[in-house]
Design an enzyme around this catalytic site. Sequence first.
Site, PDB file in Angstrom:
ATOM      1  N   ASP A 181     -75.625 -54.335 -92.322  1.00  0.00           N
ATOM      2  CA  ASP A 181     -74.979 -54.960 -91.161  1.00  0.00           C
ATOM      3  C   ASP A 181     -75.755 -54.717 -89.870  1.00  0.00           C
ATOM      4  OD1 ASP A 181     -72.718 -55.630 -92.865  1.00  0.00           O
ATOM      5  OD2 ASP A 181     -72.089 -53.553 -92.641  1.00  0.00           O
ATOM      6  N   HIS A 211     -74.340 -62.576 -94.937  1.00  0.00           N
ATOM      7  CA  HIS A 211     -74.917 -62.886 -93.645  1.00  0.00           C
ATOM      8  C   HIS A 211     -74.463 -64.270 -93.207  1.00  0.00           C
ATOM      9  CE1 HIS A 211     -77.789 -63.668 -96.938  1.00  0.00           C
ATOM     10  NE2 HIS A 211     -77.977 -64.817 -96.340  1.00  0.00           N
TER      11      HIS A 211
END
EC number: 6.3.4.4
Length: 710
Positions: A181, A211
């Site tokens: 992340d 994503h």
Amino acid sequence: MPVRRYGGRYNNSSPGVSNALSPSTTAGRPLSPSPAAGSKLASTHHDPVPQEAYYVNDEADARHQQQAPFREPSVEVEVEMIDDEPPHGSQKPLSVAPYTANASNSSGRSKRNAITASGYTFYTNERQKTVYEALRSLRPLAELQEPRRVKEYAETSLKDSLYRIIEAHDVIMVAGAFFGDEGKGKTVDAVAHHPLCTCIARVNSGENAGHTVYDKAGRKFVFNLAPSGLLLPGKRNYIGPECVMDPVSFMEKEVIQLIDAGIDYRDRLFIGNVCIVTPYHKLLDLLGSAANSSTLKGMAPVHGSKVMKRGIRLDHIFNDDETLRKRLEKDMDTYLGLLKVKNLSDADVVRLCREENSDGVVRVPDYVIAFAQAKVKVEFLVKLYRDRVRHNPDFPARCDVTYELHAAVLRGEKVLLEGPQSYWLSNARTKFWESTTSADTTAAGLLAASQLNFQKFKSVVLNVHKAPGSSRVGIGACPSSFVPQDYFSAQNIKTLRDLPSETCANFEAVQRTLFRDGFPHSNDKARHNGIMAPVEYSDETGKYNIGVAMAIASAQHHGECGAVTKKPRVCGFFDCVLQHEVNSIQGPYLTISALDRGDEYDKVGVTIAYVYYNPEGKQVDVNGHVYKNGDIIRAGDPVPSEPALYHCHPIVKLIDGWRDNPIAAAKRRRNAPLPRGVCELLSTIEYFTNCKILSIGNGPNGDDIIYLRQ
């Protein structure tokens, strides 16, 4: 013995680790009785919960049960610490109701200020205060004054920075440098746009990565396994054979987005002979995983099948049913055996699946539940794969991915390997082995999975981290986090929506309290020791330990939740101790995303070292080194594994913010000098990690990147 570049002093018995505690620091200040080592309350630098609470058993502490008395250190270094450890211990809990946003207990006190079912608290408890008082007299590390010189960073162009690196190499890897992340997508997109970069590949892991990407029209796409380059015309995207794929989920969640958007992916997307994630792998994940420990995507079970050579690959689906049937029957024994051991019926499994989906987030898909209900499960799977995959005209083209990537490099084209997860989430990193994903997601793992000749082709790694608000999702140790990693899930907070919207909602006030009161001597170099005091933040909803308040406020304000699971991420300080190892192993290049967040902070914190401290005095043996109370772990020292890291607490250098000179793309003039606060932050990170910072992110758009002249 090698000497560290900033002159740290060493414990004579343990090279590379110094000790900060002297007998005088704890003399006359006995610690209050405590549970078994490892219990932790929900607060920043999380001491075990008070005796009246109860504790959750954790196996990690069983590996180091020997009680060790406090011993005089052989070397004294000046620093202060407080305890930070996840829920461990051997005491079983009493029955305490979990946190509920609008509930009150019998005394009328809000349950957000009660001890929760995990043993965590929202407020600062007396034990925390006692431990902090016992340790607050320790003096600062000299390294808190480093670097002595702040560099001035000048902006340069994409072509003069990143493109020069791309053109000098054959294989470019974009890899996470923390716990996932980190905002890798923006760097992936920048590399993929280079004219010579024709191939973008995912070469390992599975749909547990996630994503978000946007096309030129501003349309949003959420991919898990599909490479980010799918939206770029003229690029070939590959999913390699070391990946694991649930082909039904892949079609229903990812390919359908391309179909609905009218994007022709026939000449853009190619799939290798991937290992197949079946419904029973996902159910094994559900039945065998602790709360918050898994994305429920079947990663550990399918990698187990892969290693045992019992599962199926994509080619099996496209060949005869009889072979497929036999392999499924054999591989399914693990699932059926678990049901028998746990005395679970199909109906029990279906009920658990529906409970997991009860908050509206579909974690267990319908076809997985249908599999659990099916009487003849193998035939269910054979038909499922025949209809949804083999006979599906929309299923992407298949190829030998390894051959295609090799051929592309031989033609002079550039190959981009898009790294899932990160260095520290790699199963190959022993330091966090118990709380990692199941693939080797280091840069070395990417290159190995691609099977590109590492002696013949030149490769480079672009490491990506995020600051402020470095984050981790899932369980495990993370010394620089504001709260324990399982803090949210322990209270059944599965998504950001489960956080009460009114709680710690004033991010401005929360961060001001952190830097003003949590570090009361931050403006006094002689007294600031980098240890955060267990102060409290108050709003109309109650009182909160400042770590809890920052964790809640950061997750809400920055929208920090997992792209796959929607779990709130636990934020914290940029960690130079962990980052140093990443750059020493994967090369010096580093890009820092989301730095424009710093526009809203009074100060920015950077972890430059850890201190080991266990209130019970227990020691931990890691790789032959025994960590004891007061040991300092600097950037560049060996990083210990989780049994020790659970007892490590950050020593935080504070850097003045740049509110008056924001860097956000919407507010900054191109090529304007970077504020001193930004330069000091970057100088600090480079000094302690030996990295070279290539760029910083300063906005949500793909081109909101400031490239730095090297």
